[in-house]
Design a protein around this motif. Structure first.
Motif, PDB file in Angstrom:
ATOM      1  N   MET A  41       6.255 -21.937 -33.905  1.00 23.11           N
ATOM      2  CA  MET A  41       6.906 -22.664 -32.819  1.00 23.11           C
ATOM      3  C   MET A  41       8.422 -22.663 -33.000  1.00 23.11           C
ATOM      4  O   MET A  41       9.169 -22.370 -32.063  1.00 23.11           O
ATOM      5  CB  MET A  41       6.393 -24.107 -32.761  1.00 23.11           C
ATOM      6  CG  MET A  41       7.034 -24.935 -31.654  1.00 23.11           C
ATOM      7  SD  MET A  41       6.619 -26.699 -31.740  1.00 23.11           S
ATOM      8  CE  MET A  41       4.853 -26.666 -31.705  1.00 23.11           C
ATOM      9  N   LEU A  42       8.873 -22.966 -34.208  1.00 24.72           N
ATOM     10  CA  LEU A  42      10.315 -23.026 -34.448  1.00 24.72           C
ATOM     11  C   LEU A  42      10.951 -21.637 -34.454  1.00 24.72           C
ATOM     12  O   LEU A  42      12.090 -21.480 -34.004  1.00 24.72           O
ATOM     13  CB  LEU A  42      10.601 -23.780 -35.743  1.00 24.72           C
ATOM     14  CG  LEU A  42      10.214 -25.272 -35.717  1.00 24.72           C
ATOM     15  CD1 LEU A  42      10.566 -25.937 -37.033  1.00 24.72           C
ATOM     16  CD2 LEU A  42      10.857 -26.007 -34.549  1.00 24.72           C
ATOM     17  N   LEU A  43      10.233 -20.630 -34.941  1.00 25.26           N
ATOM     18  CA  LEU A  43      10.748 -19.260 -34.855  1.00 25.26           C
ATOM     19  C   LEU A  43      10.918 -18.836 -33.401  1.00 25.26           C
ATOM     20  O   LEU A  43      11.916 -18.214 -33.032  1.00 25.26           O
ATOM     21  CB  LEU A  43       9.815 -18.285 -35.580  1.00 25.26           C
ATOM     22  CG  LEU A  43       9.907 -18.280 -37.099  1.00 25.26           C
ATOM     23  CD1 LEU A  43       8.754 -17.478 -37.698  1.00 25.26           C
ATOM     24  CD2 LEU A  43      11.248 -17.730 -37.576  1.00 25.26           C
ATOM     25  N   ASN A  44       9.957 -19.179 -32.561  1.00 32.70           N
ATOM     26  CA  ASN A  44      10.029 -18.826 -31.145  1.00 32.70           C
ATOM     27  C   ASN A  44      11.206 -19.487 -30.445  1.00 32.70           C
ATOM     28  O   ASN A  44      11.705 -18.973 -29.453  1.00 32.70           O
ATOM     29  CB  ASN A  44       8.725 -19.173 -30.425  1.00 32.70           C
ATOM     30  CG  ASN A  44       7.632 -18.190 -30.739  1.00 32.70           C
ATOM     31  OD1 ASN A  44       7.896 -17.059 -31.113  1.00 32.70           O
ATOM     32  ND2 ASN A  44       6.392 -18.617 -30.593  1.00 32.70           N
ATOM     33  N   GLU A  45      11.638 -20.622 -30.951  1.00 32.71           N
ATOM     34  CA  GLU A  45      12.768 -21.353 -30.366  1.00 32.71           C
ATOM     35  C   GLU A  45      14.083 -21.040 -31.078  1.00 32.71           C
ATOM     36  O   GLU A  45      15.093 -21.699 -30.836  1.00 32.71           O
ATOM     37  CB  GLU A  45      12.493 -22.861 -30.415  1.00 32.71           C
ATOM     38  CG  GLU A  45      11.324 -23.310 -29.567  1.00 32.71           C
ATOM     39  CD  GLU A  45      11.550 -23.115 -28.079  1.00 32.71           C
ATOM     40  OE1 GLU A  45      12.703 -23.257 -27.616  1.00 32.71           O
ATOM     41  OE2 GLU A  45      10.559 -22.816 -27.373  1.00 32.71           O
ATOM     42  N   ASN A  46      14.070 -20.039 -31.961  1.00 31.03           N
ATOM     43  CA  ASN A  46      15.252 -19.652 -32.738  1.00 31.03           C
ATOM     44  C   ASN A  46      15.848 -20.829 -33.509  1.00 31.03           C
ATOM     45  O   ASN A  46      17.067 -20.982 -33.607  1.00 31.03           O
ATOM     46  CB  ASN A  46      16.326 -19.029 -31.839  1.00 31.03           C
ATOM     47  CG  ASN A  46      15.844 -17.769 -31.177  1.00 31.03           C
ATOM     48  OD1 ASN A  46      15.215 -16.942 -31.813  1.00 31.03           O
ATOM     49  ND2 ASN A  46      16.109 -17.638 -29.897  1.00 31.03           N
ATOM     50  N   MET A  47      14.970 -21.646 -34.087  1.00 30.58           N
ATOM     51  CA  MET A  47      15.428 -22.834 -34.802  1.00 30.58           C
ATOM     52  C   MET A  47      15.329 -22.688 -36.321  1.00 30.58           C
ATOM     53  O   MET A  47      15.725 -23.602 -37.037  1.00 30.58           O
ATOM     54  CB  MET A  47      14.645 -24.062 -34.327  1.00 30.58           C
ATOM     55  CG  MET A  47      14.966 -24.421 -32.886  1.00 30.58           C
ATOM     56  SD  MET A  47      14.062 -25.875 -32.316  1.00 30.58           S
ATOM     57  CE  MET A  47      14.913 -27.165 -33.208  1.00 30.58           C
TER      58      MET A  47
END
Length: 176
Positions: free
Chosen positions: A120-126
């Motif tokens: 989830m966080l990778l997909n949001e570039n976080m």
């Protein structure tokens, strides 16, 4: 804005746990004074811990004291379990809540796992950095380090250390 850092161990074949969440395969590669894997320095650099609900439950089922007593922990889960001492539950608006933490945290944030919250966080570039400690074990099956959902991203190798016990640790930074 503080960095979110994934610091995690994985098998050679890319699993972070057995299918049932068991981490027994890591016991032959403990963090101790001889093989610290940079953990002490990393731990001092963070003040906040983020993890998924399954990772939280797996840690609670292990036979030791809660390891993050001096850090504020946020558990991303579908079901709130109330607030416990230094442990908070994020059940909605996950990305917004974690974005808020990035701005409020004094030190960096440790993304402990598991796979769903990492994706989830990778997909949001976080996710800003990844420190992946590869353990010389093939599990053959289990919970993947990166589930199939993350979108493609480019990473720059910052360092790579090999240890005498066969463990290899690579530190990556997101390419911008």
């Amino acid at each position: 804005m503080k960095k979110i850092k994934l610091y995690i161990a994985a098998s050679i074949d890319g699993y972070i746990a057995r299918s049932d969440g068991d981490l027994d395969w890591l016991t032959k590669y403990p963090i101790n004074p001889e093989t610290n894997y940079g953990y002490d320095d990393f731990y001092k650099s963070i003040d906040t811990v983020i993890m998924g609900g399954q990772t939280y439950r797996d840690i609670l089922n292990m036979d030791f004291v809660w390891p993050y007593t001096d850090k504020t922990t946020y558990v991303v889960t579908r079901n709130s379990m109330g607030t416990k001492e230094n442990i908070h539950f994020i059940t909605e608006n996950v990305i917004e809540n974690i974005s808020y933490l990035r701005n409020e945290s004094e030190k960096d944030i440790w993304l402990v796992g598991g796979g769903k919250i990492t994706a989830m966080l990778l997909n949001e570039n976080m996710v800003d950095e990844m420190i992946i400690t590869t353990i010389p074990v093939i599990l053959g099956n289990g919970i993947a380090l990166f589930p199939k959902q993350p979108k493609e991203s480019q990473w720059e190798l910052q360092s790579c250390i090999s240890y005498t016990n066969g463990v290899v640790q690579a530190k990556y930074k997101i390419k911008v």
